[in-house]
Design an enzyme around this catalytic site. Sequence first.
Site, PDB file in Angstrom:
ATOM      1  N   SER A  70       0.838  -1.185   0.000  1.00 55.20           N
ATOM      2  CA  SER A  70       0.000   0.000   0.000  1.00 55.20           C
ATOM      3  C   SER A  70       0.883   1.249   0.000  1.00 55.20           C
ATOM      4  CB  SER A  70      -0.958  -0.068   1.196  1.00 55.20           C
ATOM      5  OG  SER A  70      -1.961   0.898   1.107  1.00 55.20           O
ATOM      6  N   HIS A  93      -1.923  -1.017  -4.896  1.00 59.17           N
ATOM      7  CA  HIS A  93      -3.370  -1.063  -5.133  1.00 59.17           C
ATOM      8  C   HIS A  93      -3.911   0.352  -5.219  1.00 59.17           C
ATOM      9  CE1 HIS A  93      -4.772   0.087  -1.026  1.00 59.17           C
ATOM     10  NE2 HIS A  93      -3.599  -0.428  -0.667  1.00 59.17           N
TER      11      HIS A  93
END
Length: 174
Positions: A70, A93
């Site tokens: 992330s 993501h």
Amino acid sequence: MNKIHIYDNIGFDGITAKNVADELSKLNGGALNVHINSGGGSVSQGIAIYNQLKAYAGKVTVYVDGLAASIASVIAMAGDEIIMAEGSLLMIHSAWTMIAGNAVDLRKEAEVLDVHDKTIRDIYKSRSGMSNDFILDMMVSETWMDGDEAVLFRFADAIGGTLRAAASVDFEKL
């Protein structure tokens, strides 16, 4: 050797941009090793940490010791050199959030997420040289990469300190 460990969540009750600024202010320049093992956290805190590391006067070498997921993967992109430890993972993501509110609030927050995605995509593109569409597809798909894949897609330079041979890919076509 100057060294910083990012071994916690980013922001909230974990590592903040202020923590990193405080650590960097104690350094007198020179090479800096940044070790990462984090599942991510706050986008705004992570972007601030990324920008602090990019602005650091000395060479920044990032070591992904276990996980850079992330926003921690974005922080990793600040390295002049990025080294994936054996068995480490990098995950990218699309930005996400938790929100309560009415339809107007949710639509507004979706626009904010789009802006975060563009910022994050641009950082990945700057590092990897891949196309906007290819990176966006990777983000939307929540892509997990081991060291070999991170090197292949140019999110990292080496595994365990030595460059691994990788298949040849024409990134202009992606």
